[in-house]
Design a protein around this motif. Structure first.
Motif, PDB file in Angstrom:
ATOM      1  N   ALA A 208      50.014  47.918  36.170  1.00 18.93           N
ATOM      2  CA  ALA A 208      50.015  47.550  34.752  1.00 18.93           C
ATOM      3  C   ALA A 208      50.050  46.039  34.580  1.00 18.93           C
ATOM      4  CB  ALA A 208      51.206  48.194  34.045  1.00 18.93           C
ATOM      5  N   HIS A 209      50.886  45.366  35.364  1.00 20.38           N
ATOM      6  CA  HIS A 209      50.999  43.913  35.257  1.00 20.38           C
ATOM      7  C   HIS A 209      49.690  43.234  35.638  1.00 20.38           C
ATOM      8  CE1 HIS A 209      53.042  39.959  35.536  1.00 20.38           C
ATOM      9  NE2 HIS A 209      52.160  39.758  36.494  1.00 20.38           N
ATOM     10  N   LEU A 210      49.095  43.659  36.746  1.00 23.81           N
ATOM     11  CA  LEU A 210      47.882  43.007  37.210  1.00 23.81           C
ATOM     12  C   LEU A 210      46.701  43.273  36.289  1.00 23.81           C
ATOM     13  CD1 LEU A 210      48.331  43.680  41.014  1.00 23.81           C
ATOM     14  CD2 LEU A 210      48.464  41.456  39.874  1.00 23.81           C
ATOM     15  N   ALA A 211      46.643  44.461  35.696  1.00 25.79           N
ATOM     16  CA  ALA A 211      45.571  44.748  34.742  1.00 25.79           C
ATOM     17  C   ALA A 211      45.628  43.796  33.559  1.00 25.79           C
ATOM     18  CB  ALA A 211      45.664  46.196  34.265  1.00 25.79           C
ATOM     19  N   ALA A 212      46.839  43.369  33.206  1.00 25.19           N
ATOM     20  CA  ALA A 212      47.008  42.460  32.075  1.00 25.19           C
ATOM     21  C   ALA A 212      46.900  40.997  32.467  1.00 25.19           C
ATOM     22  CB  ALA A 212      48.363  42.710  31.408  1.00 25.19           C
ATOM     23  N   HIS A 213      47.306  40.670  33.689  1.00 22.51           N
ATOM     24  CA  HIS A 213      47.433  39.256  34.063  1.00 22.51           C
ATOM     25  C   HIS A 213      46.522  38.820  35.200  1.00 22.51           C
ATOM     26  CE1 HIS A 213      50.991  38.572  31.505  1.00 22.51           C
ATOM     27  NE2 HIS A 213      51.362  39.781  31.861  1.00 22.51           N
ATOM     28  N   GLY A 214      45.773  39.725  35.813  1.00 25.66           N
ATOM     29  CA  GLY A 214      44.876  39.329  36.889  1.00 25.66           C
ATOM     30  C   GLY A 214      43.860  38.306  36.417  1.00 25.66           C
ATOM     31  N   ARG A 215      43.473  37.408  37.313  1.00 36.63           N
ATOM     32  CA  ARG A 215      42.531  36.343  36.958  1.00 36.63           C
ATOM     33  C   ARG A 215      41.068  36.754  37.157  1.00 36.63           C
ATOM     34  NH1 ARG A 215      45.210  31.463  36.614  1.00 36.63           N
ATOM     35  NH2 ARG A 215      47.419  31.870  36.176  1.00 36.63           N
ATOM     36  N   CYS A 216      40.840  37.987  37.562  1.00 36.07           N
ATOM     37  CA  CYS A 216      39.494  38.526  37.709  1.00 36.07           C
ATOM     38  C   CYS A 216      39.522  39.966  37.198  1.00 36.07           C
ATOM     39  CB  CYS A 216      39.053  38.475  39.182  1.00 36.07           C
ATOM     40  SG  CYS A 216      40.000  39.573  40.261  1.00 36.07           S
ATOM     41  N   PRO A 217      38.387  40.620  37.056  1.00 31.35           N
ATOM     42  CA  PRO A 217      38.423  42.032  36.675  1.00 31.35           C
ATOM     43  C   PRO A 217      39.282  42.842  37.643  1.00 31.35           C
ATOM     44  CG  PRO A 217      36.200  41.185  36.470  1.00 31.35           C
ATOM     45  CD  PRO A 217      37.003  40.104  37.132  1.00 31.35           C
ATOM     46  N   VAL A 218      40.003  43.830  37.115  1.00 28.82           N
ATOM     47  CA  VAL A 218      40.937  44.626  37.911  1.00 28.82           C
ATOM     48  C   VAL A 218      40.526  46.090  37.853  1.00 28.82           C
ATOM     49  CG1 VAL A 218      43.341  45.366  38.197  1.00 28.82           C
ATOM     50  CG2 VAL A 218      42.828  43.004  37.517  1.00 28.82           C
TER      51      VAL A 218
END
Length: 293
Positions: free
Chosen positions: A127-137
Motif C-alpha cells: 500500500a505504501h509503495l503504490a502511493a509513494h513509489g517513484r515509478c509505476p508500481v
C-alpha cells in the motif's frame, strides 16, 4: 538504456509470485531484473539483555540462500538468459524499495508479505509503495495468468494521462488487447458509495454513456496513434466506478489505474478507486502516478 525492473523479495509466497511477474516484465522490456531483499530487526539491535543483532548469526544467510534460490528458479523458468542483479540490504524494506524505485522502470511487489497481519487484503508495504513509489508500481494479486486484455481505468483528469500512456505501452509489450473503461455515475442514490461516486447526476443513462464515450475518445487519441499495433476496445459504462472495475478485472491479465488522490497521506495519494482495486481486483494492478510514464 532501459531502466531495470525491481522486485521486492521477502520469501513470502506473494513475493515469489511477484518475482515471476517481474521476470516477465523485464523480459518484455529487454531490461535487467533487480531482486531486492531488505531485512532488519527493530532498531537493528537485540533484546535489552542480549548481544547486538548480527545477520550472520540470526539465520539470515540460510533464509537468503533458500529464498534467492527459489527466486532464481522462477526467473530462469521465465527467461533463461535474463540479466539478474541481486541487491541484499539491511534496512527498512519500505525505505529500501522506495529508494530503488527512483531508478527503476517498474517496481513489482506482492500484495502480502511476511508481516504480522498476513490475512490483510493488502500489506502495508504494498500500500505504501503504490502511493509513494517513484515509478509505476505493479502489485501482484488475484489471478496471474497471461490470458485476457490489459484493462485501463480512464477518467477525465489530467493526472490520468500517465496511466493511459503506460497502459498502451504495456499492452504492446504483452501483445494483448487494451480495454479502456470510463464509468459515469447514475443519479440513483443506491449507486453512491463514497467520494468517487457523486450521488446526484441528472442525465439519463443514454446521455451518460454518450459522455463516457466522448471522454474515452479524447483520452485515448494520442495512444491510438502512437501504438497502432494495440487492438483497442472502448467500454463506456454507467454504475459504481469501483464495482465496475473490480468486476471487469475478473477477465483481465492486469488492471492499470492512475493515482488521482492528493495530499501527504497514503490513502489520499492513492484515491478511493485505486485503493479499492488494490484490495479487491481479481488480477494484478499497476498504479501509475502523474509524470511516471
Amino acid at each position: 538504456m532501459t531502466k531495470p525492473v525491481v522486485v521486492g523479495l521477502d520469501g513470502s509466497p506473494s513475493s515469489l509470485d511477484a518475482v515471476t511477474a517481474a521476470a516477465h516484465e523485464a523480459a518484455w522490456r529487454g531490461a535487467q531484473l533487480r531482486l531486492v531483499h531488505a531485512f532488519g530487526s527493530p532498531h537493528l539491535h537485540g533484546l535489552p539483555a542480549g548481544p547486538p543483532w548480527n545477520p550472520a548469526t540470526a539465520g539470515v544467510r540460510e533464509l537468503l540462500d533458500g529464498t534467492l534460490a527459489e527466486a532464481e528458479r522462477r526467473v530462469r523458468a521465465v527467461a533463461a538468459d535474463l540479466d539478474v542483479d541481486r541487491d541484499i540490504a539491511v534496512g527498512e524494506p519500505l525505505m529500501v524499495l522506495e529508494i530503488a524505485s527512483r531508478t527503476a522502470s517498474l517496481l513489482v511487489v506482492g500484495s502480502r508479505g511476511l508481516g504480522a497481519f498476513g490475512s490483510l487484503l493488502l500489506g502495508s508495504t504494498s500500500a505504501h509503495l503504490a502511493a509513494h513509489g517513484r515509478c509505476p508500481v505493479l502489485v501482484v494479486r488475484g489471478r496471474t495468468g497471461p490470458g485476457g486484455p490489459v484493462l485501463l481505468a480512464v477518467d477525465d483528469a489530467p493526472a490520468n494521462e500517465a496511466a493511459v500512456r503506460f497502459a498502451f505501452a504495456e499492452a504492446s509489450l504483452r501483445g494483448a488487447d487494451l480495454v479502456a473503461v470510463h464509468v459515469c455515475r447514475p443519479g440513483s442514490p443506491e449507486a453512491y458509495a463514497g467520494p468517487a461516486d457523486p450521488p446526484f447526476v441528472t442525465f439519463d443513462e443514454i446521455h451518460l454513456l454518450e459522455h463516457a464515450g466522448h471522454v474515452l475518445e479524447k483520452a485515448l487519441a494520442g495512444g491510438r496513434e502512437r501504438y497502432p499495433d494495440v487492438r483497442l476496445r472502448q467500454r463506456p459504462a454507467v454504475g459504481q466506478v469501483r464495482r465496475t472495475l473490480i468486476d471487469a478485472s475478473a477477465n483481465a491479465q492486469v488492471l492499470v489505474v492512475g493515482a488521482r488522490g492528493r495530499g501527504g497521506f497514503t490513502g489520499l495519494l492513492l484515491g478511493s478507486v485505486s485503493q479499492a482495486v488494490l484490495h479487491h481486483a481479481h488480477c494484478p494492478v499497476i498504479v501509475v502516478r502523474p509524470g511516471q510514464a
